[in-house]
Each structure stands twice: as structure tokens, then as C-alpha cells.
Design a protein around this motif. Structure first.
Motif, PDB file in Angstrom:
ATOM      1  N   THR A   1      46.003  -0.915 -17.404  1.00 48.91           N
ATOM      2  CA  THR A   1      46.271   0.205 -18.419  1.00 48.91           C
ATOM      3  C   THR A   1      45.915   0.155 -19.762  1.00 48.91           C
ATOM      4  N   SER A   2      45.247  -0.871 -20.185  1.00 43.81           N
ATOM      5  CA  SER A   2      44.661  -1.137 -21.427  1.00 43.81           C
ATOM      6  C   SER A   2      43.054  -1.617 -21.430  1.00 43.81           C
ATOM      7  N   ARG A   3      42.627  -2.063 -22.632  1.00 45.84           N
ATOM      8  CA  ARG A   3      41.473  -2.620 -22.879  1.00 45.84           C
ATOM      9  C   ARG A   3      41.586  -4.133 -22.869  1.00 45.84           C
ATOM     10  N   VAL A   4      42.736  -4.810 -22.711  1.00 50.13           N
ATOM     11  CA  VAL A   4      42.941  -6.237 -22.561  1.00 50.13           C
ATOM     12  C   VAL A   4      42.504  -6.754 -21.315  1.00 50.13           C
ATOM     13  N   LYS A   5      41.592  -7.730 -21.482  1.00 51.90           N
ATOM     14  CA  LYS A   5      41.011  -8.465 -20.122  1.00 51.90           C
ATOM     15  C   LYS A   5      42.160  -9.426 -19.563  1.00 51.90           C
ATOM     16  N   GLU A   6      41.979  -9.787 -18.158  1.00 51.90           N
ATOM     17  CA  GLU A   6      42.831 -10.385 -17.527  1.00 51.90           C
ATOM     18  C   GLU A   6      43.229 -11.569 -18.402  1.00 51.90           C
ATOM     19  N   ASP A   7      42.253 -12.502 -18.839  1.00 57.13           N
ATOM     20  CA  ASP A   7      42.603 -13.790 -19.244  1.00 57.13           C
ATOM     21  C   ASP A   7      43.643 -13.467 -20.288  1.00 57.13           C
ATOM     22  N   ALA A   8      43.520 -12.448 -21.276  1.00 60.88           N
ATOM     23  CA  ALA A   8      44.179 -12.343 -22.342  1.00 60.88           C
ATOM     24  C   ALA A   8      45.703 -11.790 -21.900  1.00 60.88           C
ATOM     25  N   ALA A   9      45.431 -10.768 -20.663  1.00 62.63           N
ATOM     26  CA  ALA A   9      46.987 -10.198 -20.101  1.00 62.63           C
ATOM     27  C   ALA A   9      47.665 -11.431 -19.659  1.00 62.63           C
ATOM     28  N   ILE A  10      47.237 -12.555 -19.299  1.00 60.25           N
ATOM     29  CA  ILE A  10      47.782 -13.778 -18.528  1.00 60.25           C
ATOM     30  C   ILE A  10      48.368 -14.229 -19.811  1.00 60.25           C
TER      31      ILE A  10
END
Length: 291
Positions: free
Chosen positions: A88-97
Motif C-alpha cells: 500500500t506504499s512505495r516502500v520496498k519489502e526490505d525497508a518494510a521489514i
């Protein structure tokens, strides 16, 4: 001191015997699971789940529930939040983790700081290997056995999911369900290893053995044997070293695993840095000699 006395002396103490059993169980279970984590590329996910279970464990302690329940709930919550932030955002998976697991870990630290307790809850963070009671050991044996049995029984499905989830779906398996099962087992394994090394070092036990075995074999079935064997050996060496050198037990176990990885990284016959360079030089010399 004879070699026999060297091995027997620490086991004369009940806390050392319990610590040895706990370390062996945690090491073997973590090592077997780590083979799939390394193969799938879930190293960051393992880090996230192992840290995110902290508030679940503390809340379980507060309400008197089993630690495993809180760990599994917050393990799945972490995965759900990572997916929501990623999708739901432009944040990539590694940053989300990174965002999710650090926030949940911080929540756990806050809960520990405000929770009145007769026991030191900081042991959840740093481990308390020498303070494992028989009741704790019983829980570790039950959770460890349950996790290991499921991994062994479902090993073919998990392996197919790791190599080719599309093919797994084509033959009637549910990749989503298999992934959820692995995440649940990851949360349970984190609880098993908490007593040994604490939340901070759990990720090392979940990644290092599988990575070490990956450098030693190209066959996954062999990895499933190599990883727990090396991990169990490091557990014994690390625990005995901590006894005789008077160092932190959990830290010494993980340090021994890291040292084993370094040796394999350098000298593995097929993939070792030194071995491959020596082999390359030998081939170059043979080529020059033949010309």
C-alpha cells in the motif's frame, strides 16, 4: 585433568546439564529450519520474525499464557504488517521489514520496562542459558520436537515450495499455506531458541547453519544433515568454552557457529574462497605447462 574429566566436570552441575540439552535442541531445530530460510531467501524475514515475537512473549508472560502463543501471534502480525506496508506504499519489502521488526522489537522493550516481574525479563533479549529450569526445558523439548517432526514430515512439500512454488501450486499444493506453515514454525523455533541465546542472537542460529551447509553441499538432502550436525557440534564446543573461559554461554555458542562458517567460507572444497583460488591457479599453471 584427564580428557574424560574435562568433559564430565561441567555436567556435574544440574544447570550445565540443562543448558547442554537446551542448546542441542535449539541448535538442531534452528539448523534444520535454516536450510529452507537460506534456500528461499528469507534471511531478513527470519530476522524480522525472531525480533517481532518479543512483545508477544512479554504479553504472554503478563497474562500467564504460553510463550509460544504470543510468539506465533506476533510472528504472523509482523508478516501481515510487512505485506500491508509493502503493498500500500512505495516502500520496498526490505525497508518494510526493517520498519516493522524494529518497531515491534521496540514495543517489546517498552513492555519489558513497564512490566512488574519477579524475574528478569531482559533474559528474553539476551538469553539465560544457565538459568533454564526443568519446566523451561520441558517446554523447549515439546516445542522443539513438534517443530522438527513437522519439518521432517513436510520436507518434500517445503522443498518444492522453496525451489518452485508455481509447480507446487500446479500439483495441488498451496504455496500460501506452506509459506504460512514455515512462518509459524519460524515463530515456534524462535521461542525454542529464546532460552538459549535470546531474541538478539536467534537470527544467527536461524541463518548461519544453513548458510554453512549451503557452502558444503549442492544437494538439499545433504544440507539437512550437515547443518544440524555442525550446529550441534558448535553448541557443545561453545558451551564448554563458556564454562572454562567464564564467558557468556549463548554468545559463545553463536561465536563458535560464526567461526565454523568462516572456516567453511575459506576452505570449503567446492566453494571456499581459498580453495577455489588455489584450484584456479593450479589450472592456470597446468594450462601454461601444456602450452
Amino acid at each position: 585433568m584427564t580428557p574424560l574429566d574435562f568433559f564430565i566436570e561441567p555436567l556435574n552441575y544440574g544447570f550445565m546439564l540443562r543448558a547442554l540439552i537446551t542448546t542441542l535442541i535449539a541448535s538442531v531445530v534452528c539448523a534444520v529450519l535454516s536450510c529452507w530460510l537460506v534456500l528461499i531467501g528469507w534471511s531478513l524475514m527470519g530476522d524480522a520474525v525472531s525480533h517481532a515475537v518479543l512483545p508477544g512473549v512479554v504479553l504472554a508472560y503478563i497474562i500467564g499464557a504460553p510463550f509460544a502463543v504470543g510468539a506465533v501471534v506476533f510472528g504472523f502480525l509482523a508478516v501481515l504488517l510487512i505485506g500491508i506496508v509493502r503493498d500500500t506504499s512505495r516502500v520496498k519489502e526490505d525497508a518494510a521489514i526493517g520498519i516493522v521488526f524494529t518497531t515491534l522489537f521496540a514495543l517489546g522493550l517498552v513492555l519489558i520496562s513497564v512490566t512488574p516481574s519477579n524475574t528478569d525479563l531482559n533474559h528474553i533479549i539476551f538469553g539465560n542459558l544457565l538459568g533454564v529450569s526443568w519446566a523451561d526445558l520441558t517446554q523447549i523439548i515439546v516445542l522443539g520436537a513438534l517443530t522438527l517432526v513437522i519439518l521432517i514430515v513436510k520436507r518434500r512439500d517445503f522443498t518444492l515450495y522453496a525451489f518452485d512454488p508455481t509447480h507446487a501450486h500446479a500439483i495441488g499444493l498451496s504455496p500460501r499455506l506452506l509459506g504460512a506453515m514455515l512462518l509459524a514454525l519460524l515463530a515456534l523455533t524462535a521461542v525454542v531458541a529464546l532460552q538459549a541465546v535470546g531474541v538478539i542472537l536467534v537470527v544467527a542460529m536461524l541463518i548461519i547453519p544453513g548458510a554453512t551447509a549451503y557452502l558444503l553441499s549442492n544437494r538439499f538432502n545433504r544440507m539437512l544433515l550437515i547443518a544440524p550436525t555442525i550446529s550441534a557440534g558448535c553448541a557443545v564446543i561453545g558451551l564448554y568454552a563458556s564454562y572454562y573461559f567464564d564467558t557468556a554461554s549463548g554468545g559463545m555458542v553463536v561465536l563458535t557457529q560464526g567461526s565454523a562458517f568462516l572456516m567453511v567460507y575459506l576452505f570449503s572444497p567446492q566453494h571456499g574462497l581459498v580453495s577455489t583460488r588455489l584450484s584456479k591457479r593450479r589450472r592456470e599453471k597446468d594450462h601454461l605447462a601444456s602450452t
